[in-house]
Design an enzyme around this catalytic site. Structure first.
Site, short mmCIF file in Angstrom:
data_model
loop_
_atom_site.label_atom_id
_atom_site.label_comp_id
_atom_site.label_asym_id
_atom_site.label_seq_id
_atom_site.Cartn_x
_atom_site.Cartn_y
_atom_site.Cartn_z
N ASP A 95 0.84 -1.20 0.00
CA ASP A 95 0.00 0.00 0.00
C ASP A 95 0.88 1.25 0.00
OD1 ASP A 95 -1.79 2.10 0.60
OD2 ASP A 95 -3.06 0.78 1.80
N HIS A 144 -3.02 -0.37 -2.48
CA HIS A 144 -4.23 0.36 -2.07
C HIS A 144 -5.29 0.24 -3.16
CE1 HIS A 144 -5.84 3.41 0.71
NE2 HIS A 144 -6.47 3.89 -0.34
#
Length: 236
Positions: A174, A205
């Protein structure tokens, strides 16, 4: 499948929009779907429709109603992505908890579906993932799930207040929640009796978005299957 309704704000003389999808048959429980920074867009509405198909009264709240009501953005379009970042900078997450609280009350009073629903869960993404964590710590939500929640590592001092089940999905690559933040989340929550954490190696993400370039099909299906099982256990 769904429709837009108005929910009365908590402790404010105002109404805000929410998208509601109702199950065709008996309602198992209710699900508040907390959007990313892109508003109640087509992907979020699709998530609500899926929950309704599974027997849940699904409600997606308009987070930015105080300054950008009704906005719908596409993260794959750079101009709209930048617009969303601007809204995120203006947004007060404490207001989001109030709006979740308002939705919980409206659902339990029977103002959203045909009947009142006592068991209410929430599932959030990105900013909504953070709000799912905050709701678990600050409200009496029955169960919560957060996908790639941002800034949770800065709020771990609230974890002692989590009284009902919480699951967090953490993609290890992420680019908004780095390795140090992920390590802090694990250090702060791994031993919490009400919290379950799942890591997704190499995913970024937005991997569970319903549509668009960010979606990872295998990762999304795995995370969503865990979410479905989690809510089946804790909401019925």
């Amino acid at each position: 499948m769904g429709e837009m309704i108005k929910i009365r704000a908590f402790d404010e003389d105002a109404l805000f929009n929410a998208y509601v999808a109702k199950p065709a048959g008996k309602t198992k429980a209710a699900m508040i779907v907390i959007p990313e920074i892109f508003g109640v867009n087509e992907g979020i509405r699709q998530k609500c429709d899926k929950w309704a198909d599974a027997g849940y009264l699904a409600v997606a709240i308009d987070l930015f109603w105080r300054f950008a009501p009704g906005v719908e953005l596409d993260p794959d379009i750079e101009e709209q992505l930048n617009e969303a970042f601007g809204y995120f900078q203006r947004y007060d997450a404490n207001d989001g908890v109030k709006d979740i609280e308002a939705a919980i009350h409206a659902i339990r009073r029977g103002e959203v579906g045909a009947d009142s629903v006592e068991n209410v869960g929430c599932v959030g993404y990105c900013l909504g993932g953070r709000l799912a964590y905050m709701a678990a710590a600050r409200t009496d939500i029955s169960a919560s799930v957060g996908y790639y929640g941002v800034m949770i590592d800065t709020m771990l001092d609230e974890s002692h207040a989590i009284a009902n089940p919480l699951m967090l999905h953490i993609p290890t690559a992420d680019h908004f929640v780095g390795p140090e933040a992920q390590a802090a989340i694990h250090a702060g929550l791994d031993s919490h009796p009400k919290v379950v954490l799942h890591d997704y190696q190499g995913l970024d993400h937005g991997f569970a978005a319903e549509m668009g370039n960010r979606r990872d099909e295998a990762g999304a299906q795995l995370a969503d299957s865990r979410t479905v099982a989690f809510f089946a256990e804790h909401l019925g």
